[in-house]
Write an enzyme that holds these catalytic residues in place. Structure first.
Site, PDB file in Angstrom:
ATOM      1  N   GLY A 179      -0.236   4.340  -0.355  1.00  0.00           N
ATOM      2  CA  GLY A 179      -0.464   4.614  -1.763  1.00  0.00           C
ATOM      3  C   GLY A 179      -1.169   5.932  -2.025  1.00  0.00           C
ATOM      4  O   GLY A 179      -1.627   6.199  -3.133  1.00  0.00           O
ATOM      5  N   ASN A 201       7.604  -4.141  -0.693  1.00  0.00           N
ATOM      6  CA  ASN A 201       6.431  -4.974  -0.984  1.00  0.00           C
ATOM      7  C   ASN A 201       5.945  -4.607  -2.384  1.00  0.00           C
ATOM      8  O   ASN A 201       5.359  -3.546  -2.578  1.00  0.00           O
ATOM      9  CB  ASN A 201       5.350  -4.695   0.070  1.00  0.00           C
ATOM     10  CG  ASN A 201       4.032  -5.387  -0.247  1.00  0.00           C
ATOM     11  OD1 ASN A 201       3.962  -6.232  -1.146  1.00  0.00           O
ATOM     12  ND2 ASN A 201       2.989  -5.024   0.490  1.00  0.00           N
ATOM     13  N   GLU A 214       1.360   0.300   9.477  1.00  0.00           N
ATOM     14  CA  GLU A 214       0.983   0.967   8.233  1.00  0.00           C
ATOM     15  C   GLU A 214      -0.408   1.579   8.372  1.00  0.00           C
ATOM     16  O   GLU A 214      -1.414   0.880   8.217  1.00  0.00           O
ATOM     17  CB  GLU A 214       0.960  -0.045   7.072  1.00  0.00           C
ATOM     18  CG  GLU A 214       2.272  -0.727   6.813  1.00  0.00           C
ATOM     19  CD  GLU A 214       2.341  -1.275   5.390  1.00  0.00           C
ATOM     20  OE1 GLU A 214       3.255  -0.853   4.668  1.00  0.00           O
ATOM     21  OE2 GLU A 214       1.494  -2.086   4.996  1.00  0.00           O
ATOM     22  N   HIS A 216      -1.359  -7.944   5.890  1.00  0.00           N
ATOM     23  CA  HIS A 216      -1.346  -6.629   5.232  1.00  0.00           C
ATOM     24  C   HIS A 216      -2.777  -6.088   5.189  1.00  0.00           C
ATOM     25  O   HIS A 216      -3.733  -6.856   5.021  1.00  0.00           O
ATOM     26  CB  HIS A 216      -0.767  -6.738   3.818  1.00  0.00           C
ATOM     27  CG  HIS A 216      -0.464  -5.400   3.224  1.00  0.00           C
ATOM     28  ND1 HIS A 216      -1.447  -4.601   2.685  1.00  0.00           N
ATOM     29  CD2 HIS A 216       0.689  -4.706   3.140  1.00  0.00           C
ATOM     30  CE1 HIS A 216      -0.884  -3.462   2.277  1.00  0.00           C
ATOM     31  NE2 HIS A 216       0.403  -3.499   2.547  1.00  0.00           N
ATOM     32  N   GLU A 225      -4.389  -4.733   2.976  1.00  0.00           N
ATOM     33  CA  GLU A 225      -5.125  -5.080   1.754  1.00  0.00           C
ATOM     34  C   GLU A 225      -5.702  -6.491   1.844  1.00  0.00           C
ATOM     35  O   GLU A 225      -6.752  -6.776   1.263  1.00  0.00           O
ATOM     36  CB  GLU A 225      -4.198  -4.905   0.538  1.00  0.00           C
ATOM     37  CG  GLU A 225      -3.954  -3.418   0.267  1.00  0.00           C
ATOM     38  CD  GLU A 225      -2.596  -3.081  -0.336  1.00  0.00           C
ATOM     39  OE1 GLU A 225      -1.916  -3.974  -0.855  1.00  0.00           O
ATOM     40  OE2 GLU A 225      -2.214  -1.891  -0.264  1.00  0.00           O
ATOM     41  N   LYS A 267       3.636  -5.865  -4.033  1.00  0.00           N
ATOM     42  CA  LYS A 267       2.182  -6.082  -4.214  1.00  0.00           C
ATOM     43  C   LYS A 267       1.937  -6.828  -5.526  1.00  0.00           C
ATOM     44  O   LYS A 267       2.778  -7.632  -5.923  1.00  0.00           O
ATOM     45  CB  LYS A 267       1.431  -4.746  -4.128  1.00  0.00           C
ATOM     46  CG  LYS A 267       1.776  -3.984  -2.829  1.00  0.00           C
ATOM     47  CD  LYS A 267       0.856  -2.843  -2.519  1.00  0.00           C
ATOM     48  CE  LYS A 267       1.300  -2.168  -1.226  1.00  0.00           C
ATOM     49  NZ  LYS A 267       0.405  -1.093  -0.799  1.00  0.00           N
ATOM     50  N   SER A 306       3.547   5.409   1.948  1.00  0.00           N
ATOM     51  CA  SER A 306       4.124   6.504   1.160  1.00  0.00           C
ATOM     52  C   SER A 306       5.554   6.875   1.575  1.00  0.00           C
ATOM     53  O   SER A 306       5.918   8.052   1.552  1.00  0.00           O
ATOM     54  CB  SER A 306       3.211   7.734   1.200  1.00  0.00           C
ATOM     55  OG  SER A 306       1.935   7.409   0.658  1.00  0.00           O
TER      56      SER A 306
HETATM   57  P1  13P Z   1       3.048   2.657  -0.415  1.00  0.00           P
HETATM   58  O1  13P Z   1       4.513   2.766  -0.075  1.00  0.00           O
HETATM   59  O2  13P Z   1       2.798   2.515  -1.889  1.00  0.00           O
HETATM   60  O3  13P Z   1       2.234   3.696   0.242  1.00  0.00           O
HETATM   61  O4  13P Z   1       2.559   1.242   0.198  1.00  0.00           O
HETATM   62  C1  13P Z   1       2.809   0.970   1.531  1.00  0.00           C
HETATM   63  C2  13P Z   1       2.493  -0.465   1.780  1.00  0.00           C
HETATM   64  O5  13P Z   1       1.338  -0.860   1.866  1.00  0.00           O
HETATM   65  C3  13P Z   1       3.615  -1.413   1.892  1.00  0.00           C
HETATM   66  O6  13P Z   1       3.187  -2.662   2.340  1.00  0.00           O
END
Ligand code: 13P
Length: 256
Positions: free
Chosen positions: A179, A9, A173, A101, A103, A11, A219
């Site tokens: 992150g 992803n 997640e 997601h 976010e 983002k 992560s």
């Molecule tokens: P990270 O791998 O940067 O922690 O992000 C995970 C994520 O939200 C994937 O959709």
């Protein structure tokens, strides 16, 4: 018998020029690593504005990489400024669509009801939803992470028939691990992925629960992917940061 699915992803990163390099580099890295698509499925999830470019490279060079989108409109077409429809995405060749997601749930107030509508719209347009779920830190501290996440998934799957659920992807997640460099332990990932599979079994039946693929995200890196993937109910990873580097993502895809 579930083929692991490793999805990157991106983002809101990489313009279409940078996307070109990344997908070309990823193709080469996978080839150099002797990637075997029978052992894991490689997927990239670029921003909307990069999808056409990524599709052209993947199709033109016949790269063994699927691609998808980070979101989908719950509407079909019309006066919805800024939205992107399922038809638009499927016509670009998208196989997957990330829905719900954390976010989007957090910064765009997406409810389980909307996530459910988006998942149905992806299916209606011949694409596979990757339905995201997972708890915030306070929820985990309160020991309610399983209950919270299973509750989300029950609502997100509402009205989706068993034969569709068997084909879709769920991504667990935990928000506190996204992150942050703080990965859930493999046992944490297993605990919740197993609970999600149990919930699918209760809602549907054992064959559906056995078929649905459940990813862990948060992560994931080359250094921790093997341990996480060794868990019986973890069928893949949804990768943010590490998917922006061809070498790292190639190592994650070829974790086996
Ligand atoms: P990270 O791998 O940067 O922690 O992000 C995970 C994520 O939200 C994937 O959709």
């Amino acid at each position: 018998s579930r083929t692991p699915i490793m999805a990157g992803n991106w983002k809101m990163n990489l313009d279409h020029v940078a996307a070109t390099s990344l997908v070309q580099d990823l193709g080469e890295a996978l080839k150099a690593a002797g990637y075997d698509s029978a052992k894991s499925e490689a997927v990239v999830i670029p921003p909307f504005t990069d999808i056409r470019t990524v599709a052209t490279i993947i199709d033109g060079d016949k790269l063994p990489i699927a691609y998808g989108a980070q979101d989908i409109s719950a509407h079909d077409d019309g006066a919805y400024t800024g939205e992107v429809s399922g038809t638009m995405l499927s016509k670009l060749g998208c196989s997957y669509v990330v829905v719900g997601h954390s976010e989007r749930r957090e910064y765009h107030s997406e409810s389980d009801e909307l996530v459910n509508a988006k998942a149905k719209k992806a299916i209606e347009n011949g694409m596979t939803p990757i339905i995201c779920c997972g708890e915030a830190l306070e929820v985990r501290k309160a020991g309610k992470h399983v209950e919270h996440t299973v509750g989300q998934i029950k609502a997100d799957l509402d009205g989706i028939p068993a034969e569709q659920v068997a084909k879709l992807v769920i991504a667990y997640e935990p928000i506190w691990a996204i992150g942050t460099g703080e990965t859930a332990t493999a046992d944490d990932a297993q605990e919740v992925c197993q609970a999600i599979r149990e919930a699918v079994k209760e809602l549907y039946d054992a064959p559906t629960a056995e078929a649905v693929r459940i990813q862990y995200g948060g992560s994931v890196k080359p250094a921790n992917v093997a341990e996480i993937m060794a868990k019986p109910d973890v069928d893949g990873a949804l990768v943010g940061g590490a998917s922006l580097k061809a070498g790292d993502f190639s190592k994650i895809v070829t974790f086996y």
